[in-house]
Scaffold this motif. Structure first.
Motif, short mmCIF file in Angstrom:
data_model
loop_
_atom_site.label_atom_id
_atom_site.label_comp_id
_atom_site.label_asym_id
_atom_site.label_seq_id
_atom_site.Cartn_x
_atom_site.Cartn_y
_atom_site.Cartn_z
N GLU A 1 0.83 -1.21 0.00
CA GLU A 1 0.00 0.00 0.00
C GLU A 1 0.86 1.26 0.00
OE1 GLU A 1 -3.30 2.28 2.81
OE2 GLU A 1 -2.56 0.30 3.38
N GLU B 1 0.65 3.87 -3.08
CA GLU B 1 0.17 5.23 -2.84
C GLU B 1 1.22 6.25 -3.28
OE1 GLU B 1 -1.49 6.08 0.95
OE2 GLU B 1 -2.99 4.50 0.85
N GLN C 1 -5.24 9.29 -5.09
CA GLN C 1 -4.64 8.73 -3.87
C GLN C 1 -5.72 8.21 -2.92
OE1 GLN C 1 -1.53 12.06 -3.05
NE2 GLN C 1 -0.79 10.24 -2.00
N ALA D 1 -6.19 4.40 -1.66
CA ALA D 1 -6.24 4.07 -0.24
C ALA D 1 -7.53 3.31 0.09
CB ALA D 1 -6.15 5.35 0.60
#
Length: 247
Positions: A116, A120, A225, A229
């Motif tokens: 992650e 990101e 973004q 997420a």
């Protein structure tokens, strides 16, 4: 190459030290000669002569390098420069995760958190400039295929993977798909070993991917973004749910 001694006298220490020296010598030879993957390396006899070590030392060292994908041993043909892939990394992370109890939710969560953080950061770079229309069109096409597969109650893990690889293609970094692929392989192997179910809500998964593309088309870096997420929150929730289901 510089010859090496098989000292010290302690057999175990000598064996380990010589093996390490031979491995370093072979990797340095590859670098010094600028050899590419698939290039033929010196024979065992030539390595024995140039390094001043035994055949067993050479063979065991080459096997160790093969495990790291630095060399490839083709029995009956010779030893070649390997692909130097991230397969050993994926193998190690998979074993590390499976070594922990199946009920340990943190084991896979750690892998997902690293991926992650990586994605990101990557999506921020991707969204910093307009994506080429052909890449956006390709992403839209993948999402449509994912939706069709979901409606047909068919898995679409390969399409999901293709989506993420296509997403970062514009960065021109060859390491990115390899690194993401390593994390992807770990997740797939662990899920298979734990007998996890297929995606419980494919429509939600498709929607989250579509949100990413929509934000990129709008050149909304912050939105891209947030969408990424949100996508990972779903993956982590699924992993936690599957882990809780382990007796």
């Amino acid at each position: 190459m510089r010859r090496m001694s098989e000292e010290p006298r302690n057999p175990a220490i000598r064996h380990r030290r010589v093996s390490q020296q031979v491995q370093r010598a072979v990797t340095q030879l590859i670098l010094d000669r600028g050899l590419r993957p698939g290039a033929l390396l010196p024979t065992e006899a030539e390595l024995m002569e140039s390094l001043g070590v035994s055949r067993n030392s050479v063979r065991e060292s080459l096997k160790a390098l093969q495990a790291l994908d630095i060399v490839e041993i083709r029995h009956g043909y010779g030893t070649y420069v390997g692909q130097a892939s991230l397969t050993p990394l994926a193998d190690g992370l998979t074993f590390r995760t499976l070594l922990r109890p199946a009920s340990d939710a943190h084991a896979l969560a750690e892998i997902l958190q690293v991926r992650e953080i990586l994605e990101e950061g990557l999506i921020r770079r991707v969204a910093a400039a307009p994506l080429p229309p052909e890449i956006l069109d390709r992403l839209d096409d993948i999402v449509r295929k994912m939706a069709a597969a979901g409606q047909a109650d068919e898995p679409f893990a390969d399409l999901d993977r293709d989506f993420h690889e296509t997403l970062y293609r514009s960065l021109g970094n060859e390491l990115i798909p390899q690194l993401l692929g390593a994390f992807w392989n770990v997740f797939d192997r662990v899920a298979g070993a734990r007998s996890w179910s297929s995606d419980p809500d494919p429509d939600v998964t498709v929607s989250r991917h579509r949100d990413i593309v929509t934000a990129l088309r709008a050149q909304d870096a912050a939105g891209a973004q947030r969408a990424m997420a949100h996508h990972f929150r779903g993956i982590e929730a699924r992993a936690e749910q599957e882990t809780r289901g382990v007796e």
